[in-house]
Write a protein that holds these residues in place. Structure first.
Motif, mmCIF file in Angstrom:
data_model
loop_
_atom_site.group_PDB
_atom_site.id
_atom_site.type_symbol
_atom_site.label_atom_id
_atom_site.label_comp_id
_atom_site.label_asym_id
_atom_site.label_seq_id
_atom_site.Cartn_x
_atom_site.Cartn_y
_atom_site.Cartn_z
ATOM 1 N N ALA A 92 0.826 -1.211 0.000
ATOM 2 C CA ALA A 92 0.000 0.000 0.000
ATOM 3 C C ALA A 92 0.858 1.257 0.000
ATOM 4 O O ALA A 92 1.956 1.294 0.564
ATOM 5 C CB ALA A 92 -0.909 -0.004 1.227
ATOM 6 N N ARG A 93 0.308 2.317 -0.615
ATOM 7 C CA ARG A 93 0.927 3.642 -0.602
ATOM 8 C C ARG A 93 0.301 4.540 0.474
ATOM 9 O O ARG A 93 0.807 5.632 0.749
ATOM 10 C CB ARG A 93 0.750 4.302 -1.970
ATOM 11 C CG ARG A 93 1.445 3.572 -3.084
ATOM 12 C CD ARG A 93 1.015 4.056 -4.456
ATOM 13 N NE ARG A 93 1.463 5.401 -4.767
ATOM 14 C CZ ARG A 93 2.632 5.684 -5.328
ATOM 15 N NH1 ARG A 93 3.480 4.722 -5.626
ATOM 16 N NH2 ARG A 93 2.957 6.952 -5.604
ATOM 17 N N LYS A 94 -0.783 4.089 1.059
ATOM 18 C CA LYS A 94 -1.520 4.886 2.039
ATOM 19 C C LYS A 94 -0.595 5.345 3.179
ATOM 20 O O LYS A 94 0.152 4.559 3.742
ATOM 21 C CB LYS A 94 -2.677 4.069 2.602
ATOM 22 C CG LYS A 94 -3.552 4.784 3.611
ATOM 23 C CD LYS A 94 -4.712 3.889 4.031
ATOM 24 C CE LYS A 94 -5.609 4.557 5.052
ATOM 25 N NZ LYS A 94 -4.961 4.674 6.370
ATOM 26 N N GLY A 95 -0.671 6.630 3.498
ATOM 27 C CA GLY A 95 0.090 7.174 4.608
ATOM 28 C C GLY A 95 1.520 7.560 4.280
ATOM 29 O O GLY A 95 2.237 8.065 5.164
ATOM 30 N N LEU A 96 1.964 7.347 3.047
ATOM 31 C CA LEU A 96 3.339 7.670 2.669
ATOM 32 C C LEU A 96 3.409 9.067 2.054
ATOM 33 O O LEU A 96 2.628 9.392 1.156
ATOM 34 C CB LEU A 96 3.875 6.636 1.678
ATOM 35 C CG LEU A 96 3.880 5.175 2.158
ATOM 36 C CD1 LEU A 96 4.379 4.259 1.042
ATOM 37 C CD2 LEU A 96 4.739 5.021 3.407
ATOM 38 N N ASP A 97 4.347 9.885 2.529
ATOM 39 C CA ASP A 97 4.499 11.222 1.965
ATOM 40 C C ASP A 97 5.373 11.171 0.714
ATOM 41 O O ASP A 97 5.835 10.101 0.299
ATOM 42 C CB ASP A 97 5.068 12.194 3.005
ATOM 43 C CG ASP A 97 6.447 11.783 3.536
ATOM 44 O OD1 ASP A 97 7.162 11.019 2.845
ATOM 45 O OD2 ASP A 97 6.809 12.238 4.636
ATOM 46 N N GLU A 98 5.596 12.336 0.096
ATOM 47 C CA GLU A 98 6.334 12.376 -1.169
ATOM 48 C C GLU A 98 7.738 11.813 -1.024
ATOM 49 O O GLU A 98 8.245 11.116 -1.917
ATOM 50 C CB GLU A 98 6.380 13.820 -1.691
ATOM 51 C CG GLU A 98 5.028 14.334 -2.187
ATOM 52 C CD GLU A 98 5.136 15.718 -2.799
ATOM 53 O OE1 GLU A 98 6.281 16.219 -2.932
ATOM 54 O OE2 GLU A 98 4.090 16.301 -3.155
#
Length: 290
Positions: free
Chosen positions: A254-260
């Protein structure tokens, strides 16, 4: 070091629910937040995508050729040929802030599945059972985020995950489908990540994805750590043991919760990964319907 292969760079916001479909020879998985159902064909490498009418936690192949889908609005029959969802049963209609999150199939075709607070704070997540006709709630204590369940090869133990509590519980599973006493199977240090979905192989080993842990772990039936596989994504959600010999592990992420900055360091986050294992999984029984 176990070789990990990237098989799909689909940038799922919240990839989850991988389930091997032995009849079709494909892997089903979902993106909960984008409300997508995905089908990966290992023979061609192609991924086919359908839109669901609500957040979808999982889809599982059913005995009638369709799939059972766990939607935020309840259980539904999903016909991939028509791309249509038909409502079957309400789940927790009094808790509209909950959604369904993970599931497994018992040998008799019944489905054990969990719910969770979509806000990830209220202790409203329960474990339920679908017997093909109706939904009943097990006696497992409520938590905020349920994950798993998974079932031992002899059918006597159900593994249930309290993700925020960092614990995988082993719960007695009776012949009539009811749950009994629970014990702590494995406790995971938050510094190592949070336990997410679990899968049990044919020898009773328990695979778990670690959210924020950059890995999947395999625990022996006695709770001892047997193997750890590093992945190129921090949020590993679940493993499915797949393929003709059930020795190919697919991992959703998952990419959820990851910043740039985090996404720049893990560009394949939200993808589907594969690696080989030495112990085969358990074939997924078709879900009982009607």
């Amino acid at each position: 070091m176990t070789e990990v292969r990237t098989v799909w760079r689909g940038a799922a916001t919240l990839g989850e629910g991988p389930a091997w479909d032995p009849a079709r020879g494909v892997l089903w998985f979902v993106d909960i937040k984008q409300q997508h159902v995905h089908r990966f064909d290992p023979a061609s490498g192609e991924v086919t995508t359908w839109s669901a009418p609500a957040q979808v936690g999982w889809v599982l192949p059913a005995a009638d050729g369709a799939l059972l889908a766990g939607l935020q609005t309840g259980l539904a029959r999903f016909d991939p040929e028509a791309g249509a969802f038909a409502h079957l049963a309400d789940v927790e209609p009094d808790l509209p802030g909950n959604r369904l999150n993970d599931a497994t199939v018992a040998a008799d075709g019944s489905v054990y599945f969990g719910s969770m607070d979509d806000g990830e704070s209220a202790i409203t997540g329960r474990v339920h059972r679908w017997d093909g006709k109706q939904v009943t709630t097990t006696g497992i204590a409520a938590v905020s985020i349920t994950n798993g369940p998974g079932i031992s090869p002899d059918g006597t133990t159900l593994y249930h995950v309290d993700t925020l509590g960092g614990v995988i519980h082993a719960v007695a599973l009776e012949a009539d489908g009811t749950t009994g006493a629970a014990r702590d199977f494995v406790t995971i240090d938050p510094a190592d990540g949070h336990p997410d979905g679990v899968t049990v192989d044919s020898a009773g080993n328990v695979w778990v994805g670690l959210w924020g842990g950059w890995c999947a772990r395999c625990y022996a039936p006695d709770g001892m750590l047997r193997q750890e596989v590093k992945l190129p994504a921090a949020n590993v959600t679940k493993i499915a043991l797949s393929g003709a010999d059930l020795k190919t592990a697919y991992a959703t992420t998952a990419r959820k919760g990851l910043d740039e900055g985090a996404l720049a360091a893990q560009p394949d986050a939200g993808g589907l990964f594969a690696f080989d294992v030495d112990v085969a999984g358990q074939a997924l029984p078709p879900v009982r319907v009607g």
